[in-house]
Enzyme design. Structure first.
Site, PDB file in Angstrom:
ATOM      1  N   ARG A  26       0.832  -1.208   0.000  1.00  0.00           N
ATOM      2  CA  ARG A  26       0.000   0.000   0.000  1.00  0.00           C
ATOM      3  C   ARG A  26       0.868   1.259   0.000  1.00  0.00           C
ATOM      4  O   ARG A  26       0.952   1.971  -0.993  1.00  0.00           O
ATOM      5  CB  ARG A  26      -0.965  -0.042   1.211  1.00  0.00           C
ATOM      6  CG  ARG A  26      -2.083   0.974   1.173  1.00  0.00           C
ATOM      7  CD  ARG A  26      -1.714   2.373   1.595  1.00  0.00           C
ATOM      8  NE  ARG A  26      -1.112   2.442   2.921  1.00  0.00           N
ATOM      9  CZ  ARG A  26      -0.521   3.535   3.388  1.00  0.00           C
ATOM     10  NH1 ARG A  26      -0.443   4.633   2.655  1.00  0.00           N
ATOM     11  NH2 ARG A  26       0.035   3.551   4.607  1.00  0.00           N
ATOM     12  N   ASP A  27       1.587   1.495   1.091  1.00  0.00           N
ATOM     13  CA  ASP A  27       2.385   2.720   1.191  1.00  0.00           C
ATOM     14  C   ASP A  27       3.487   2.706   0.127  1.00  0.00           C
ATOM     15  O   ASP A  27       3.831   3.746  -0.446  1.00  0.00           O
ATOM     16  CB  ASP A  27       3.009   2.804   2.592  1.00  0.00           C
ATOM     17  CG  ASP A  27       3.247   4.226   3.049  1.00  0.00           C
ATOM     18  OD1 ASP A  27       3.311   5.114   2.203  1.00  0.00           O
ATOM     19  OD2 ASP A  27       3.392   4.449   4.271  1.00  0.00           O
ATOM     20  N   HIS A 219       5.103   4.212  12.762  1.00  0.00           N
ATOM     21  CA  HIS A 219       5.152   4.179  11.294  1.00  0.00           C
ATOM     22  C   HIS A 219       6.221   5.182  10.857  1.00  0.00           C
ATOM     23  O   HIS A 219       5.930   6.374  10.693  1.00  0.00           O
ATOM     24  CB  HIS A 219       3.762   4.552  10.777  1.00  0.00           C
ATOM     25  CG  HIS A 219       3.593   4.576   9.294  1.00  0.00           C
ATOM     26  ND1 HIS A 219       2.956   3.579   8.588  1.00  0.00           N
ATOM     27  CD2 HIS A 219       3.951   5.495   8.364  1.00  0.00           C
ATOM     28  CE1 HIS A 219       2.919   3.880   7.303  1.00  0.00           C
ATOM     29  NE2 HIS A 219       3.534   5.048   7.130  1.00  0.00           N
ATOM     30  N   HIS A 221       9.003   6.657   8.326  1.00  0.00           N
ATOM     31  CA  HIS A 221       9.664   6.730   7.019  1.00  0.00           C
ATOM     32  C   HIS A 221      11.144   7.015   7.281  1.00  0.00           C
ATOM     33  O   HIS A 221      11.502   7.576   8.309  1.00  0.00           O
ATOM     34  CB  HIS A 221       8.993   7.799   6.141  1.00  0.00           C
ATOM     35  CG  HIS A 221       7.647   7.348   5.627  1.00  0.00           C
ATOM     36  ND1 HIS A 221       7.474   6.826   4.373  1.00  0.00           N
ATOM     37  CD2 HIS A 221       6.434   7.291   6.214  1.00  0.00           C
ATOM     38  CE1 HIS A 221       6.196   6.491   4.202  1.00  0.00           C
ATOM     39  NE2 HIS A 221       5.544   6.768   5.313  1.00  0.00           N
ATOM     40  N   CYS A 252       4.634   9.113   0.204  1.00  0.00           N
ATOM     41  CA  CYS A 252       3.249   9.565   0.095  1.00  0.00           C
ATOM     42  C   CYS A 252       3.166  10.529  -1.072  1.00  0.00           C
ATOM     43  O   CYS A 252       3.896  11.520  -1.117  1.00  0.00           O
ATOM     44  CB  CYS A 252       2.774  10.245   1.375  1.00  0.00           C
ATOM     45  SG  CYS A 252       1.101  10.884   1.185  1.00  0.00           S
ATOM     46  N   ASN A 261       9.419   3.767   3.593  1.00  0.00           N
ATOM     47  CA  ASN A 261       9.273   3.393   4.997  1.00  0.00           C
ATOM     48  C   ASN A 261      10.521   2.669   5.480  1.00  0.00           C
ATOM     49  O   ASN A 261      11.343   2.209   4.686  1.00  0.00           O
ATOM     50  CB  ASN A 261       8.100   2.406   5.154  1.00  0.00           C
ATOM     51  CG  ASN A 261       6.777   3.029   4.843  1.00  0.00           C
ATOM     52  OD1 ASN A 261       6.396   3.150   3.695  1.00  0.00           O
ATOM     53  ND2 ASN A 261       6.053   3.423   5.879  1.00  0.00           N
TER      54      ASN A 261
HETATM   55  P1  HMG Z   1     -12.743  14.988  -2.619  1.00  0.00           P
HETATM   56  O1  HMG Z   1     -12.310  15.443  -3.969  1.00  0.00           O
HETATM   57  O2  HMG Z   1     -12.945  16.032  -1.566  1.00  0.00           O
HETATM   58  O3  HMG Z   1     -13.988  14.030  -2.750  1.00  0.00           O
HETATM   59  O4  HMG Z   1     -11.632  13.969  -2.124  1.00  0.00           O
HETATM   60  P2  HMG Z   1     -15.534  14.304  -2.478  1.00  0.00           P
HETATM   61  O5  HMG Z   1     -15.894  13.794  -1.143  1.00  0.00           O
HETATM   62  O6  HMG Z   1     -15.848  15.749  -2.786  1.00  0.00           O
HETATM   63  O7  HMG Z   1     -16.208  13.405  -3.620  1.00  0.00           O
HETATM   64  C1  HMG Z   1     -15.978  13.701  -4.991  1.00  0.00           C
HETATM   65  C2  HMG Z   1     -16.284  12.485  -5.843  1.00  0.00           C
HETATM   66  O8  HMG Z   1     -15.395  11.449  -5.530  1.00  0.00           O
HETATM   67  C3  HMG Z   1     -17.692  11.913  -5.631  1.00  0.00           C
HETATM   68  O9  HMG Z   1     -18.149  11.429  -6.894  1.00  0.00           O
HETATM   69  C4  HMG Z   1     -17.462  10.736  -4.732  1.00  0.00           C
HETATM   70  O10 HMG Z   1     -18.420   9.690  -4.871  1.00  0.00           O
HETATM   71  C5  HMG Z   1     -16.111  10.259  -5.214  1.00  0.00           C
HETATM   72  P3  HMG Z   1     -19.269  12.213  -7.737  1.00  0.00           P
HETATM   73  O11 HMG Z   1     -20.448  12.287  -6.807  1.00  0.00           O
HETATM   74  O12 HMG Z   1     -18.674  13.572  -7.989  1.00  0.00           O
HETATM   75  O13 HMG Z   1     -19.420  11.355  -8.940  1.00  0.00           O
HETATM   76  N1  HMG Z   1     -15.410   9.561  -4.125  1.00  0.00           N
HETATM   77  C6  HMG Z   1     -14.919   8.316  -4.190  1.00  0.00           C
HETATM   78  N2  HMG Z   1     -14.868   7.406  -5.171  1.00  0.00           N
HETATM   79  C7  HMG Z   1     -14.302   6.206  -4.885  1.00  0.00           C
HETATM   80  N3  HMG Z   1     -13.809   5.879  -3.671  1.00  0.00           N
HETATM   81  C8  HMG Z   1     -13.837   6.783  -2.675  1.00  0.00           C
HETATM   82  C9  HMG Z   1     -14.397   8.057  -2.932  1.00  0.00           C
HETATM   83  N4  HMG Z   1     -14.567   9.139  -2.159  1.00  0.00           N
HETATM   84  C10 HMG Z   1     -15.193  10.059  -2.903  1.00  0.00           C
HETATM   85  N5  HMG Z   1     -13.339   6.460  -1.468  1.00  0.00           N
HETATM   86  C11 HMG Z   1     -11.003  12.067  -0.780  1.00  0.00           C
HETATM   87  C12 HMG Z   1     -11.700  13.427  -0.799  1.00  0.00           C
HETATM   88  C13 HMG Z   1     -10.850  11.678   0.669  1.00  0.00           C
HETATM   89  C14 HMG Z   1     -11.860  11.081  -1.524  1.00  0.00           C
HETATM   90  C15 HMG Z   1      -9.636  12.220  -1.479  1.00  0.00           C
HETATM   91  O14 HMG Z   1      -8.949  13.276  -0.891  1.00  0.00           O
HETATM   92  C16 HMG Z   1      -8.777  10.973  -1.419  1.00  0.00           C
HETATM   93  O15 HMG Z   1      -9.129   9.954  -1.967  1.00  0.00           O
HETATM   94  N6  HMG Z   1      -7.629  11.059  -0.715  1.00  0.00           N
HETATM   95  C17 HMG Z   1      -6.737   9.897  -0.550  1.00  0.00           C
HETATM   96  C18 HMG Z   1      -5.307  10.335  -0.458  1.00  0.00           C
HETATM   97  C19 HMG Z   1      -4.423   9.141  -0.178  1.00  0.00           C
HETATM   98  O16 HMG Z   1      -4.795   8.009  -0.357  1.00  0.00           O
HETATM   99  N7  HMG Z   1      -3.178   9.424   0.294  1.00  0.00           N
HETATM  100  C20 HMG Z   1      -2.223   8.387   0.626  1.00  0.00           C
HETATM  101  C21 HMG Z   1      -2.565   7.614   1.850  1.00  0.00           C
HETATM  102  S1  HMG Z   1      -2.177   8.455   3.372  1.00  0.00           S
HETATM  103  C22 HMG Z   1      -0.496   8.073   3.660  1.00  0.00           C
HETATM  104  O17 HMG Z   1       0.162   7.531   2.807  1.00  0.00           O
HETATM  105  C23 HMG Z   1       0.077   8.360   5.023  1.00  0.00           C
HETATM  106  C24 HMG Z   1       0.257   7.090   5.859  1.00  0.00           C
HETATM  107  O18 HMG Z   1       1.130   6.167   5.247  1.00  0.00           O
HETATM  108  C25 HMG Z   1       0.819   7.449   7.254  1.00  0.00           C
HETATM  109  C26 HMG Z   1       2.062   8.352   7.192  1.00  0.00           C
HETATM  110  O19 HMG Z   1       3.070   7.965   6.586  1.00  0.00           O
HETATM  111  O20 HMG Z   1       1.966   9.437   7.771  1.00  0.00           O
HETATM  112  C27 HMG Z   1      -1.089   6.370   6.098  1.00  0.00           C
HETATM  113 MG    MG Z   2       3.301   6.260   5.298  1.00  0.00          MG
END
Ligand code: HMG
Ligand code: MG
Length: 313
Positions: A26-27, A219, A221, A252, A261
């Site tokens: 995933r990450d 967690h 990195h 990320c 990581n």
């Molecule tokens: P948004 O643009 O604000 O979405 O994104 P929304 O809520 O306004 O919805 C817009 C459209 O997207 C809608 O469709 C929703 O249905 C659709 P429409 O009605 O316009 O046709 N939608 C989705 N479709 C599929 N699956 C979904 C989904 N949600 C909405 N889940 C959102 C907000 C949260 C969706 C967006 O910002 C996003 O997906 N962000 C994910 C970012 C991400 O994955 N980052 C990496 C992971 S975090 C990380 O790596 C850190 C970690 O490792 C820890 C660390 O290291 O610190 C965990």
């Molecule tokens: Mg991470």
């Protein structure tokens, strides 16, 4: 050293066993420039399970446009069912993500919050308050359905836009995630700037706020090469859940200074040396990361993978 393992010399004050939460699929893969084929991801996860990893974060049910590298979650996840004794948590940011995960039978989810406003906006298009409000019904429904819920906190030690992050700010978001009903937390050093004293200070501050060490994982990195030192500091504090990524994959896409990581192999090498059980076969794991490096077309950054596989530096 014998048979690719360090000599085991236990040290006082450390846990007998550590649960490794493997995040490479995933990450790691969310941060690849190219999209890894679904079949390769499935083989990667099966090989990680064969190497003895029992918690393997499989994918994310986020918006496919935000993380195109994991847009194949629907076709990947069904290829993983039937791996015996392995938990396959998935990332879920909102109700839509939870519904997708539930439809495929996921049993463990992780919501992912940010301690800082800048990263909450960059990663979730929400303020911290808005993102916690988005998670609330997700955690409630997931718990009511019997799912295990992890709550990530990003930028616990520093933020690329805001600089140093006050410990109190981390404690406050941690408490709020636990109060929503998360079963465990994972403290993310998203950009790898933590050092061991900072880790201990944060863990103590969490304890003082009533957050038990048994509900906290770490967690790290490895941007500045501190991930293993930070892990040792956390283990000395009593932490027994450590996130790591096979071969040191990771980063990320929404935080430029995030690199890979802590490599799972580097972690296992240290834990083997300390006589701490992990259930992981380091030889099989290294072979998996060498294979994955071949798929990605570049060597693993893990020192242990390189040493054990005699890869070119
Ligand atoms: P948004 O643009 O604000 O979405 O994104 P929304 O809520 O306004 O919805 C817009 C459209 O997207 C809608 O469709 C929703 O249905 C659709 P429409 O009605 O316009 O046709 N939608 C989705 N479709 C599929 N699956 C979904 C989904 N949600 C909405 N889940 C959102 C907000 C949260 C969706 C967006 O910002 C996003 O997906 N962000 C994910 C970012 C991400 O994955 N980052 C990496 C992971 S975090 C990380 O790596 C850190 C970690 O490792 C820890 C660390 O290291 O610190 C965990
Ligand atoms: Mg991470």
């Amino acid at each position: 050293m014998t048979d690719g393992l360090p000599m085991s010399v236990p040290a006082e004050g450390l846990p007998p066993r550590v649960r490794i939460h493997e995040v490479g699929a995933r990450d790691g893969l969310q941060n690849e420039k190219t999209v890894v084929p679904t079949g390769v991801k499935a083989e990667f996860i099966h090989r990680l399970a064969t190497a003895g990893l029992s918690t393997i974060e499989a994918t994310s049910f986020v918006h496919p446009k935000w993380v195109p590298q994991l847009a194949d979650a629907e076709s990947l996840f069904p290829q993983l069912t039937g791996i015996p004794g392995v938990d396959l948590p998935v990332l879920v940011p909102n109700g839509r993500g939870l519904d997708r995960a539930l439809e495929l039978g996921a049993r463990r989810i992780a919501v992912f919050g940010s301690v800082t406003e800048s990263f909450a906006k960059a990663n979730l298009n929400r303020t911290v308050d808005e993102s916690l409000a988005m998670f609330e019904p997700v955690v409630t429904k997931a718990r009511a359905t019997g799912l295990h819920v992890r709550g990530y906190l990003s930028m616990c030690f520093g933020d690329p836009w805001e600089g140093p992050v006050p410990v109190d700010q981390v404690v406050s978001v941690a408490r709020r995630l636990l109060d929503l009903g998360c079963d465990e937390l994972s403290l993310g050093d998203t950009i790898g700037v933590a050092t061991p004293g900072h880790v201990r200070t944060l863990l103590s501050a969490l304890n003082e706020a009533g957050v038990g060490t048994d509900s906290v994982g770490v967690h790290f990195h490895d941007t500045y090469g501190q991930a293993l030192s930070n892990t040792l500091a956390a283990l000395q504090h009593g932490v027994t859940t450590v996130d790591a990524s096979a071969g040191g994959l990771g980063g990320c896409p929404y935080a430029k200074s995030a690199t890979g990581n802590l490599a799972t192999e580097d972690l296992v090498w240290m834990l083997e040396g300390l006589g701490i059980e992990t259930g992981v076969d380091l030889g099989l794991l290294t072979a998996t990361s060498v294979w994955m490096a071949g798929q990605l077309g570049r060597p693993s950054p893990s020192r242990t993978v390189r040493a054990l596989s005699h890869q070119e530096q």
